[in-house]
Design a protein around this motif. Structure first.
Motif, PDB file in Angstrom:
ATOM      1  N   HIS A   1       7.333  -0.405   3.238  1.00 16.20           N
ATOM      2  CA  HIS A   1       8.289   0.183   2.281  1.00 16.20           C
ATOM      3  C   HIS A   1       9.704   0.030   2.830  1.00 16.20           C
TER       4      HIS A   1
ATOM      5  N   TYR B   1       4.167   2.638   5.103  1.00 17.51           N
ATOM      6  CA  TYR B   1       5.545   3.102   5.243  1.00 17.51           C
ATOM      7  C   TYR B   1       6.460   2.071   5.891  1.00 17.51           C
TER       8      TYR B   1
ATOM      9  N   LYS C   1      12.257   0.452  -5.307  1.00 21.00           N
ATOM     10  CA  LYS C   1      10.961   0.854  -5.856  1.00 21.00           C
ATOM     11  C   LYS C   1      11.004   0.706  -7.367  1.00 21.00           C
TER      12      LYS C   1
ATOM     13  N   LYS D   1      -1.721   2.287 -10.173  1.00 17.32           N
ATOM     14  CA  LYS D   1      -2.626   3.381  -9.825  1.00 17.32           C
ATOM     15  C   LYS D   1      -4.012   2.860  -9.457  1.00 17.32           C
TER      16      LYS D   1
ATOM     17  N   LEU E   1      -6.058   4.077   1.486  1.00 18.75           N
ATOM     18  CA  LEU E   1      -5.178   3.459   0.506  1.00 18.75           C
ATOM     19  C   LEU E   1      -5.739   3.671  -0.886  1.00 18.75           C
ATOM     20  N   LYS E   2      -4.853   4.007  -1.806  1.00 20.77           N
ATOM     21  CA  LYS E   2      -5.246   4.270  -3.178  1.00 20.77           C
ATOM     22  C   LYS E   2      -4.381   3.455  -4.142  1.00 20.77           C
ATOM     23  N   ASP E   3      -3.093   3.736  -4.164  1.00 22.26           N
ATOM     24  CA  ASP E   3      -2.180   3.092  -5.115  1.00 22.26           C
ATOM     25  C   ASP E   3      -1.374   1.984  -4.451  1.00 22.26           C
ATOM     26  N   MET E   4      -0.937   1.023  -5.265  1.00 33.47           N
ATOM     27  CA  MET E   4      -0.005   0.011  -4.809  1.00 33.47           C
ATOM     28  C   MET E   4       1.387   0.416  -5.274  1.00 33.47           C
ATOM     29  N   ILE E   5       2.331   0.428  -4.346  1.00 32.04           N
ATOM     30  CA  ILE E   5       3.725   0.724  -4.676  1.00 32.04           C
ATOM     31  C   ILE E   5       4.423  -0.611  -4.915  1.00 32.04           C
TER      32      ILE E   5
ATOM     33  N   ALA F   1       0.813  -1.218   0.000  1.00 33.43           N
ATOM     34  CA  ALA F   1       0.000   0.000   0.000  1.00 33.43           C
ATOM     35  C   ALA F   1       0.847   1.269   0.000  1.00 33.43           C
ATOM     36  N   ASP F   2       0.317   2.297  -0.649  1.00 30.27           N
ATOM     37  CA  ASP F   2       1.024   3.578  -0.713  1.00 30.27           C
ATOM     38  C   ASP F   2       1.270   4.178   0.670  1.00 30.27           C
TER      39      ASP F   2
ATOM     40  N   ILE G   1       4.191   1.813  -9.825  1.00 33.11           N
ATOM     41  CA  ILE G   1       2.944   2.072  -9.102  1.00 33.11           C
ATOM     42  C   ILE G   1       1.796   1.443  -9.889  1.00 33.11           C
TER      43      ILE G   1
END
Length: 158
Positions: free
Chosen positions: A115, A112, A125, A130, A148-152, A108-109, A128
């Motif tokens: 990440h 953190y 990375k 979108k 949550l919106k974008d997948m990283i 998830a964007d 994305i």
């Protein structure tokens, strides 16, 4: 991590029950898991003296030379002990042995902590997806106070 607890990874057969409690630590709904789990190789990690699995991962063949981690989770009781890093190392070794050149994973964007985890474990990375969480989940999902919106995407070359 308690070095006195040796870990082992075992691939589940198609007929074995899935440890949904572990899978749901990394994915929000059973419906979302059902979209990929039966097309993935599922591995569970065990520690000596502990009968239940302590971690899980689902690996999906994305291309001939790319495998995607669709799900990876460590039982909450055992998090923060290096088991996730050990599991990523095992995944990379499995992927290498199977002839893959790259391991990819998405998170998830607003994830953190995840990440940082992937970056610490040799991933970079790479892209994305979108609106992934908007388009693939019926209800809004929040993490760290953000929807949550974008997948990283992250990748590791083998």
């Amino acid at each position: 991590m308690d070095k006195s607890l040796p870990f082992r990874l075992r691939k589940l057969s198609a007929t074995e029950p899935l440890p949904m409690t572990l899978l749901l630590l990394a994915d929000e709904t059973t419906a979302a898991i059902e979209k990929y789990i039966h097309h993935s190789d599922v591995y569970v990690a065990y520690a000596d003296r502990i009968s239940d699995p302590i971690a899980i991962c689902a690996l999906f063949r994305q291309e001939d030379d790319i495998v995607e981690i669709k799900n990876i989770a460590v039982n909450e009781r055992y998090q923060g002990q290096g088991i996730g890093s050990w599991l990523l190392s095992e995944i990379k070794q499995l992927a290498r042995e199977a002839g893959y050149k790259e391991v990819v994973v998405g998170t998830a964007d607003a994830g953190y902590r995840q990440h940082s985890f992937y970056l610490r474990n040799g991933f970079v990375k790479s892209g994305i997806r979108k609106n992934f969480f908007i388009e693939n989940y019926p209800e809004p999902i929040f993490e760290n106070g953000l929807q949550l919106k974008d997948m990283i995407l992250f990748k590791a070359s083998l």
